[in-house]
Design a protein around this motif. Structure first.
Motif, PDB file in Angstrom:
ATOM      1  N   LYS A 122       0.830  -1.199   0.000  1.00 44.22           N
ATOM      2  CA  LYS A 122       0.000   0.000   0.000  1.00 44.22           C
ATOM      3  C   LYS A 122       0.865   1.249   0.000  1.00 44.22           C
ATOM      4  N   GLU A 123       0.254   2.356  -0.389  1.00 43.78           N
ATOM      5  CA  GLU A 123       0.950   3.631  -0.369  1.00 43.78           C
ATOM      6  C   GLU A 123       1.058   4.150   1.056  1.00 43.78           C
ATOM      7  N   ARG A 124       2.038   4.993   1.266  1.00 42.20           N
ATOM      8  CA  ARG A 124       2.189   5.627   2.561  1.00 42.20           C
ATOM      9  C   ARG A 124       0.982   6.521   2.834  1.00 42.20           C
ATOM     10  N   GLU A 125       0.436   6.441   4.050  1.00 41.23           N
ATOM     11  CA  GLU A 125      -0.749   7.199   4.394  1.00 41.23           C
ATOM     12  C   GLU A 125      -0.537   8.031   5.649  1.00 41.23           C
ATOM     13  N   PHE A 126      -1.235   9.126   5.701  1.00 42.86           N
ATOM     14  CA  PHE A 126      -1.183  10.028   6.838  1.00 42.86           C
ATOM     15  C   PHE A 126      -1.879   9.413   8.039  1.00 42.86           C
ATOM     16  N   VAL A 127      -1.269   9.569   9.212  1.00 44.59           N
ATOM     17  CA  VAL A 127      -1.855   9.074  10.453  1.00 44.59           C
ATOM     18  C   VAL A 127      -2.290  10.237  11.340  1.00 44.59           C
TER      19      VAL A 127
ATOM     20  N   ASN B  28      -5.521   0.335  21.804  1.00 46.33           N
ATOM     21  CA  ASN B  28      -6.517  -0.514  21.144  1.00 46.33           C
ATOM     22  C   ASN B  28      -6.100  -0.845  19.718  1.00 46.33           C
ATOM     23  N   LEU B  29      -4.896  -1.339  19.581  1.00 46.48           N
ATOM     24  CA  LEU B  29      -4.358  -1.629  18.256  1.00 46.48           C
ATOM     25  C   LEU B  29      -5.135  -2.736  17.568  1.00 46.48           C
ATOM     26  N   LYS B  30      -5.232  -2.602  16.262  1.00 46.98           N
ATOM     27  CA  LYS B  30      -5.935  -3.552  15.418  1.00 46.98           C
ATOM     28  C   LYS B  30      -4.980  -4.133  14.387  1.00 46.98           C
ATOM     29  N   PRO B  31      -5.271  -5.323  13.874  1.00 48.86           N
ATOM     30  CA  PRO B  31      -4.389  -5.902  12.850  1.00 48.86           C
ATOM     31  C   PRO B  31      -4.179  -4.974  11.655  1.00 48.86           C
ATOM     32  N   GLU B  32      -5.177  -4.198  11.297  1.00 53.16           N
ATOM     33  CA  GLU B  32      -5.039  -3.290  10.172  1.00 53.16           C
ATOM     34  C   GLU B  32      -4.110  -2.113  10.453  1.00 53.16           C
ATOM     35  N   ASP B  33      -3.669  -1.968  11.697  1.00 55.72           N
ATOM     36  CA  ASP B  33      -2.666  -0.965  12.025  1.00 55.72           C
ATOM     37  C   ASP B  33      -1.253  -1.430  11.693  1.00 55.72           C
ATOM     38  N   THR B  34      -1.103  -2.688  11.322  1.00 61.61           N
ATOM     39  CA  THR B  34       0.207  -3.222  10.983  1.00 61.61           C
ATOM     40  C   THR B  34       0.803  -2.449   9.817  1.00 61.61           C
ATOM     41  N   ALA B  35       1.997  -1.905  10.025  1.00 63.64           N
ATOM     42  CA  ALA B  35       2.648  -1.082   9.010  1.00 63.64           C
ATOM     43  C   ALA B  35       4.011  -0.662   9.526  1.00 63.64           C
ATOM     44  N   VAL B  36       4.798  -0.102   8.632  1.00 67.92           N
ATOM     45  CA  VAL B  36       5.984   0.628   9.036  1.00 67.92           C
ATOM     46  C   VAL B  36       5.560   2.063   9.304  1.00 67.92           C
ATOM     47  N   TYR B  37       5.890   2.554  10.476  1.00 66.82           N
ATOM     48  CA  TYR B  37       5.505   3.893  10.884  1.00 66.82           C
ATOM     49  C   TYR B  37       6.683   4.840  10.745  1.00 66.82           C
ATOM     50  N   TYR B  38       6.432   5.981  10.126  1.00 68.08           N
ATOM     51  CA  TYR B  38       7.454   6.979   9.865  1.00 68.08           C
ATOM     52  C   TYR B  38       7.076   8.299  10.513  1.00 68.08           C
ATOM     53  N   CYS B  39       8.038   8.970  11.098  1.00 67.44           N
ATOM     54  CA  CYS B  39       7.808  10.346  11.496  1.00 67.44           C
ATOM     55  C   CYS B  39       8.386  11.269  10.434  1.00 67.44           C
TER      56      CYS B  39
END
Length: 118
Positions: free
Chosen positions: A43-48, A85-96
């Motif tokens: 997936k593309e990088r998305e804003f959190v 309350n993390l969900k499986p769909e939160d799985t990702a590489v997180y970038y600041c």
């Protein structure tokens, strides 16, 4: 050159929590806008969540509202992402990412992996 280093990722069960950290270089960190993005496999990088120049506010993606919170400690040049309350769909590489001078979020860290098991 602004340098950003993320940490705090890991493997957690659904419903659990993690706190990510991002330490920034630079003498004027208190003036930086900071944000978190994430990128899941394929997936593309998305804003959190992130600061905005308009009104000095904070914006959250709908998918994380009520669960994630951004905060910062200017004395430590560090921004945090509290994830509850993390969900499986939160799985990702997180970038600041940082915008030090209203030029846009053009400085990125190397990312930290967050994996949420079901």
């Amino acid at each position: 050159q602004v340098q950003l280093v993320e940490s705090g990722g890991g493997l957690v069960q659904a419903g659990g929590s993690l706190r990510l950290s991002c330490k920034a270089s630079g003498p004027t960190f208190s003036n930086y806008l900071m944000a978190w993005f994430r990128q899941a496999p394929g997936k593309e990088r998305e804003f959190v969540v992130g600061n905005t120049w308009s009104g000095g506010g904070t914006s959250y993606a709908d998918s994380v509202k009520g669960r994630f919170t951004i905060s910062r400690d200017n004395a430590k040049n560090t921004v945090y992402l509290q994830m509850n309350n993390l969900k499986p769909e939160d799985t990702a590489v997180y970038y600041c990412t940082a915008d030090p001078d209203s030029s846009g979020y053009m400085y990125w860290g190397q990312g930290t992996q967050v994996t949420v098991s079901s």
